[in-house]
Structures are given as structure tokens and as C-alpha cells.
Design a protein around this motif. Structure first.
Motif, PDB file in Angstrom:
ATOM      1  N   ILE A  64     -59.950 -26.581  34.183  1.00 51.02           N
ATOM      2  CA  ILE A  64     -61.313 -26.204  34.567  1.00 51.02           C
ATOM      3  C   ILE A  64     -62.328 -26.979  33.742  1.00 51.02           C
ATOM      4  CG2 ILE A  64     -62.996 -24.322  34.655  1.00 51.02           C
ATOM      5  CD1 ILE A  64     -60.664 -22.397  35.093  1.00 51.02           C
ATOM      6  N   LEU A  65     -62.089 -27.060  32.434  1.00 49.71           N
ATOM      7  CA  LEU A  65     -63.044 -27.718  31.545  1.00 49.71           C
ATOM      8  C   LEU A  65     -63.131 -29.215  31.793  1.00 49.71           C
ATOM      9  CD1 LEU A  65     -64.960 -27.806  29.143  1.00 49.71           C
ATOM     10  CD2 LEU A  65     -62.976 -27.841  27.623  1.00 49.71           C
ATOM     11  N   PHE A  66     -61.983 -29.885  31.771  1.00 50.28           N
ATOM     12  CA  PHE A  66     -61.996 -31.346  31.850  1.00 50.28           C
ATOM     13  C   PHE A  66     -62.076 -31.872  33.281  1.00 50.28           C
ATOM     14  CE2 PHE A  66     -60.022 -30.567  27.708  1.00 50.28           C
ATOM     15  CZ  PHE A  66     -60.802 -31.388  26.909  1.00 50.28           C
ATOM     16  N   ARG A  67     -61.227 -31.362  34.152  1.00 53.56           N
ATOM     17  CA  ARG A  67     -61.146 -31.911  35.510  1.00 53.56           C
ATOM     18  C   ARG A  67     -62.282 -31.451  36.403  1.00 53.56           C
ATOM     19  NH1 ARG A  67     -58.230 -34.288  32.318  1.00 53.56           N
ATOM     20  NH2 ARG A  67     -56.945 -32.481  31.856  1.00 53.56           N
ATOM     21  N   ARG A  68     -62.704 -30.196  36.274  1.00 55.37           N
ATOM     22  CA  ARG A  68     -63.718 -29.662  37.190  1.00 55.37           C
ATOM     23  C   ARG A  68     -65.132 -29.782  36.622  1.00 55.37           C
ATOM     24  NH1 ARG A  68     -66.670 -29.136  40.564  1.00 55.37           N
ATOM     25  NH2 ARG A  68     -67.024 -27.431  42.039  1.00 55.37           N
ATOM     26  N   LEU A  69     -65.352 -29.287  35.398  1.00 53.27           N
ATOM     27  CA  LEU A  69     -66.712 -29.200  34.881  1.00 53.27           C
ATOM     28  C   LEU A  69     -67.177 -30.467  34.176  1.00 53.27           C
ATOM     29  CD1 LEU A  69     -66.755 -25.524  33.561  1.00 53.27           C
ATOM     30  CD2 LEU A  69     -67.926 -26.439  35.563  1.00 53.27           C
ATOM     31  N   LEU A  70     -66.426 -30.919  33.170  1.00 47.03           N
ATOM     32  CA  LEU A  70     -66.873 -32.064  32.391  1.00 47.03           C
ATOM     33  C   LEU A  70     -66.963 -33.316  33.260  1.00 47.03           C
ATOM     34  CD1 LEU A  70     -67.709 -33.206  29.681  1.00 47.03           C
ATOM     35  CD2 LEU A  70     -65.297 -33.606  29.147  1.00 47.03           C
ATOM     36  N   PHE A  71     -65.956 -33.565  34.083  1.00 42.08           N
ATOM     37  CA  PHE A  71     -65.973 -34.728  34.963  1.00 42.08           C
ATOM     38  C   PHE A  71     -67.184 -34.692  35.889  1.00 42.08           C
ATOM     39  CE2 PHE A  71     -64.978 -36.714  39.035  1.00 42.08           C
ATOM     40  CZ  PHE A  71     -64.636 -38.000  38.633  1.00 42.08           C
ATOM     41  N   SER A  72     -67.440 -33.540  36.507  1.00 37.96           N
ATOM     42  CA  SER A  72     -68.576 -33.418  37.425  1.00 37.96           C
ATOM     43  C   SER A  72     -69.903 -33.585  36.704  1.00 37.96           C
ATOM     44  CB  SER A  72     -68.531 -32.052  38.127  1.00 37.96           C
ATOM     45  OG  SER A  72     -67.347 -31.906  38.880  1.00 37.96           O
ATOM     46  N   ALA A  73     -69.954 -33.120  35.441  1.00 40.51           N
ATOM     47  CA  ALA A  73     -71.215 -33.185  34.698  1.00 40.51           C
ATOM     48  C   ALA A  73     -71.587 -34.610  34.319  1.00 40.51           C
ATOM     49  CB  ALA A  73     -71.124 -32.311  33.449  1.00 40.51           C
ATOM     50  N   ILE A  74     -70.610 -35.438  33.950  1.00 39.81           N
ATOM     51  CA  ILE A  74     -70.943 -36.783  33.466  1.00 39.81           C
ATOM     52  C   ILE A  74     -70.837 -37.850  34.555  1.00 39.81           C
ATOM     53  CG2 ILE A  74     -70.179 -36.187  31.142  1.00 39.81           C
ATOM     54  CD1 ILE A  74     -67.669 -37.787  31.615  1.00 39.81           C
ATOM     55  N   ARG A  75     -70.310 -37.506  35.705  1.00 40.12           N
ATOM     56  CA  ARG A  75     -70.126 -38.503  36.765  1.00 40.12           C
ATOM     57  C   ARG A  75     -71.426 -39.163  37.210  1.00 40.12           C
ATOM     58  NH1 ARG A  75     -66.352 -37.751  42.184  1.00 40.12           N
ATOM     59  NH2 ARG A  75     -66.253 -39.969  42.711  1.00 40.12           N
ATOM     60  N   PRO A  76     -72.544 -38.431  37.319  1.00 48.01           N
ATOM     61  CA  PRO A  76     -73.783 -39.099  37.729  1.00 48.01           C
ATOM     62  C   PRO A  76     -74.236 -40.205  36.781  1.00 48.01           C
ATOM     63  CG  PRO A  76     -73.980 -36.724  37.990  1.00 48.01           C
ATOM     64  CD  PRO A  76     -72.708 -36.973  37.233  1.00 48.01           C
ATOM     65  N   TRP A  77     -73.856 -40.102  35.508  1.00 45.14           N
ATOM     66  CA  TRP A  77     -74.275 -41.102  34.525  1.00 45.14           C
ATOM     67  C   TRP A  77     -73.203 -42.155  34.246  1.00 45.14           C
ATOM     68  CZ3 TRP A  77     -75.325 -35.889  34.051  1.00 45.14           C
ATOM     69  CH2 TRP A  77     -76.680 -35.540  34.076  1.00 45.14           C
ATOM     70  N   CYS A  78     -71.958 -41.770  34.314  1.00 49.42           N
ATOM     71  CA  CYS A  78     -70.868 -42.682  33.940  1.00 49.42           C
ATOM     72  C   CYS A  78     -70.136 -43.282  35.141  1.00 49.42           C
ATOM     73  CB  CYS A  78     -69.857 -41.958  33.048  1.00 49.42           C
ATOM     74  SG  CYS A  78     -70.551 -41.298  31.526  1.00 49.42           S
ATOM     75  N   GLY A  79     -70.396 -42.772  36.342  1.00 43.02           N
ATOM     76  CA  GLY A  79     -69.661 -43.253  37.501  1.00 43.02           C
ATOM     77  C   GLY A  79     -68.269 -42.648  37.562  1.00 43.02           C
ATOM     78  N   GLY A  80     -67.552 -42.937  38.639  1.00 39.42           N
ATOM     79  CA  GLY A  80     -66.235 -42.344  38.836  1.00 39.42           C
ATOM     80  C   GLY A  80     -65.223 -42.735  37.784  1.00 39.42           C
ATOM     81  N   TRP A  81     -64.967 -44.055  37.634  1.00 42.33           N
ATOM     82  CA  TRP A  81     -63.954 -44.511  36.677  1.00 42.33           C
ATOM     83  C   TRP A  81     -64.368 -44.242  35.235  1.00 42.33           C
ATOM     84  CZ3 TRP A  81     -59.082 -45.243  37.049  1.00 42.33           C
ATOM     85  CH2 TRP A  81     -58.512 -45.634  38.259  1.00 42.33           C
ATOM     86  N   GLY A  82     -65.652 -44.434  34.943  1.00 39.25           N
ATOM     87  CA  GLY A  82     -66.124 -44.164  33.584  1.00 39.25           C
ATOM     88  C   GLY A  82     -65.910 -42.714  33.201  1.00 39.25           C
ATOM     89  N   SER A  83     -66.145 -41.814  34.140  1.00 46.73           N
ATOM     90  CA  SER A  83     -65.957 -40.380  33.880  1.00 46.73           C
ATOM     91  C   SER A  83     -64.487 -40.037  33.700  1.00 46.73           C
ATOM     92  CB  SER A  83     -66.552 -39.560  35.033  1.00 46.73           C
ATOM     93  OG  SER A  83     -67.926 -39.828  35.174  1.00 46.73           O
ATOM     94  N   VAL A  84     -63.621 -40.668  34.506  1.00 50.35           N
ATOM     95  CA  VAL A  84     -62.183 -40.445  34.361  1.00 50.35           C
ATOM     96  C   VAL A  84     -61.720 -40.876  32.979  1.00 50.35           C
ATOM     97  CG1 VAL A  84     -59.902 -41.198  35.133  1.00 50.35           C
ATOM     98  CG2 VAL A  84     -61.657 -40.617  36.819  1.00 50.35           C
ATOM     99  N   LEU A  85     -62.141 -42.060  32.551  1.00 50.55           N
ATOM    100  CA  LEU A  85     -61.706 -42.590  31.252  1.00 50.55           C
ATOM    101  C   LEU A  85     -62.267 -41.767  30.095  1.00 50.55           C
ATOM    102  CD1 LEU A  85     -62.055 -46.431  31.935  1.00 50.55           C
ATOM    103  CD2 LEU A  85     -59.969 -45.051  31.932  1.00 50.55           C
ATOM    104  N   LEU A  86     -63.539 -41.364  30.202  1.00 48.75           N
ATOM    105  CA  LEU A  86     -64.158 -40.617  29.110  1.00 48.75           C
ATOM    106  C   LEU A  86     -63.542 -39.230  28.973  1.00 48.75           C
ATOM    107  CD1 LEU A  86     -66.237 -40.445  26.891  1.00 48.75           C
ATOM    108  CD2 LEU A  86     -67.947 -39.747  28.587  1.00 48.75           C
ATOM    109  N   THR A  87     -63.376 -38.512  30.092  1.00 58.46           N
ATOM    110  CA  THR A  87     -62.773 -37.180  30.005  1.00 58.46           C
ATOM    111  C   THR A  87     -61.329 -37.260  29.522  1.00 58.46           C
ATOM    112  OG1 THR A  87     -62.208 -37.287  32.373  1.00 58.46           O
ATOM    113  CG2 THR A  87     -64.237 -36.157  31.787  1.00 58.46           C
ATOM    114  N   SER A  88     -60.626 -38.317  29.912  1.00 61.09           N
ATOM    115  CA  SER A  88     -59.231 -38.476  29.469  1.00 61.09           C
ATOM    116  C   SER A  88     -59.173 -38.787  27.975  1.00 61.09           C
ATOM    117  CB  SER A  88     -58.546 -39.596  30.267  1.00 61.09           C
ATOM    118  OG  SER A  88     -58.522 -39.288  31.645  1.00 61.09           O
ATOM    119  N   ALA A  89     -60.143 -39.573  27.484  1.00 61.61           N
ATOM    120  CA  ALA A  89     -60.192 -39.880  26.053  1.00 61.61           C
ATOM    121  C   ALA A  89     -60.458 -38.616  25.241  1.00 61.61           C
ATOM    122  CB  ALA A  89     -61.267 -40.932  25.780  1.00 61.61           C
ATOM    123  N   VAL A  90     -61.417 -37.810  25.691  1.00 61.74           N
ATOM    124  CA  VAL A  90     -61.714 -36.554  24.989  1.00 61.74           C
ATOM    125  C   VAL A  90     -60.503 -35.632  25.039  1.00 61.74           C
ATOM    126  CG1 VAL A  90     -63.180 -34.502  24.975  1.00 61.74           C
ATOM    127  CG2 VAL A  90     -64.179 -36.737  25.467  1.00 61.74           C
TER     128      VAL A  90
END
Length: 211
Positions: free
Chosen positions: A148-174
Motif C-alpha cells: 500500500i505504501l510503496f506501490r499504491r501511495l508513494l508511487f502515485s504521489a511522486i509520479r507527476p514529478w518523476c514520471g513513470g520510470w523515475g517513480s519506479v526506480l525511486l520507490t524501489s530504491a527507498v
């Protein structure tokens, strides 16, 4: 409901993820001097329940219509989910293989590390009661909260600024760093990518949890 309230709850959830386990561990270990299995069991149970409450609150505040389950992206499993699941499993295997050169690099640099996470050792030697609590948390509550935290909320929250791949990489790094397991960082990083890939392809949080 305004998005700032969702963002605030997401920030609280991230702070819980980063700070509360350590604080609870110190409380149970030093203040109450509990056995290691009780320390870890109590820490995980209290932490997971707190985090689940905050995350569900954030989900309910999302402006998208539908039930909580719909907002979570939970639906019945479909046969079309099988291929993304297999690809995700392949990414996880690749992550495990990356541990080999990563271990060699750590050895070359003289950096010490644990072979397994401390929690694994604690579960193996836990009493029957705390063993059941730990397995319940590790196999049930914790994966649910993390997805819920990483896949649903955090990814959706940062996607407008980081884009799709950027959000995937950033949430995976965290995701890989909050586990505090040096040897497992590459595997956890690819695991995070695998979970996010499966969720995006199936639009079903349940498949990511299943993986």
C-alpha cells in the motif's frame, strides 16, 4: 477530499516506516528488557497496526471514487495476471543473482555485512507464541502495508514529478534501503521493481502481495 491531507498522511506513513520500528525496538529491548523474539514480535505487531491504520486513512481520503478495496486496486485474480507474475518472479531471481557480485564488491572494499537479516534468525529461534506473531506480521501485515505504501501511495504521489520510470526506480530504491540489510540491497531493489511492474500491469495490488 483535498490532496494535501493525503500527502500529510503519506508523510506520516513514511516517518512511521523510518523511525517507529527503531523506537519500538529500543523501548521493548532497553526499557522492558524483553527476550529478542518478544522484542521483534512486539515491535512488528505494533508498528504494522499503526502503519496499516495510517495507510488505510490515506486511501480513504483519495479523491478517486469507489470502495476502499477499489481505491487500493484490489480485485479478483485473473488468468491474465499470470504472465506479469512470471516476469516479476524472473526479476526477483535476477535480484538474487546480483547479490553475488555485490557480495564480492563488499568483500573487496572490506565492508562487513550480515549474511541474513536479524529477523530471520529471531524467527528461527522464537518461542511458539512469538513465532506465530512474527509469521503473521512477516507473511501478512507487513507485505500488505509495504505494498500500500510503496506501490499504491508513494508511487502515485511522486509520479507527476518523476514520471513513470523515475517513480519506479525511486520507490524501489527507498524500498531497498528501509529494510536496513546491506547484502540484500540489489535483490530488494529489483524486488521493488518487480512488485511495481506487476501492480502496474495488472492494476491489482493483490498480485504484488502474492509475488
Amino acid at each position: 477530499m483535498p490532496l494535501p491531507e493525503v500527502a500529510l498522511l503519506l508523510l506520516v506513513a513514511l516517518l512511521l516506516q523510518l523511525l517507529v520500528p527503531s523506537l519500538l525496538y529500543l523501548l521493548f529491548h532497553h526499557r522492558f528488557e524483553l527476550a529478542p523474539d518478544a522484542v521483534w514480535g512486539g515491535t512488528l505487531l505494533v508498528f504494522d497496526l499503526l502503519l496499516a491504520g495510517v495507510l488505510l486513512g490515506a486511501i480513504k481520503l483519495l479523491p478517486s471514487p469507489g470502495t476502499v478495496a477499489a481505491k487500493l486496486g484490489l480485485r479478483a485474480f485473473k488468468t491474465s495476471d499470470i504472465v506479469p507474475l512470471l516476469i516479476g518472479a524472473g526479476l526477483m531471481v535476477a535480484g538474487n543473482l546480483l547479490t553475488i557480485p555485490w557480495r564480492a564488491l563488499l568483500d573487496q572494499l572490506g565492508i562487513s555485512y550480515r549474511e541474513t537479516q536479524e529477523l530471520v534468525d529471531i524467527i528461527a529461534g522464537a518461542s511458539p507464541f512469538w513465532f506465530s506473531i512474527l509469521v503473521f506480521c512477516v507473511a501478512g501485515l507487513t507485505p500488505l502495508c509495504e505494498e500500500i505504501l510503496f506501490r499504491r501511495l508513494l508511487f502515485s504521489a511522486i509520479r507527476p514529478w518523476c514520471g513513470g520510470w523515475g517513480s519506479v526506480l525511486l520507490t524501489s530504491a527507498v524500498f531497498s534501503l528501509v529494510h536496513l540489510f546491506l547484502l540484500g540491497i540489489p535483490g530488494l531493489f529489483l524486488m521493488g521493481i518487480a512488485f511495481q511492474f506487476v501492480y502496474l500491469k495488472t492494476r491489482n495490488l493483490g498480485t504484488a502481495i502474492l509475488l
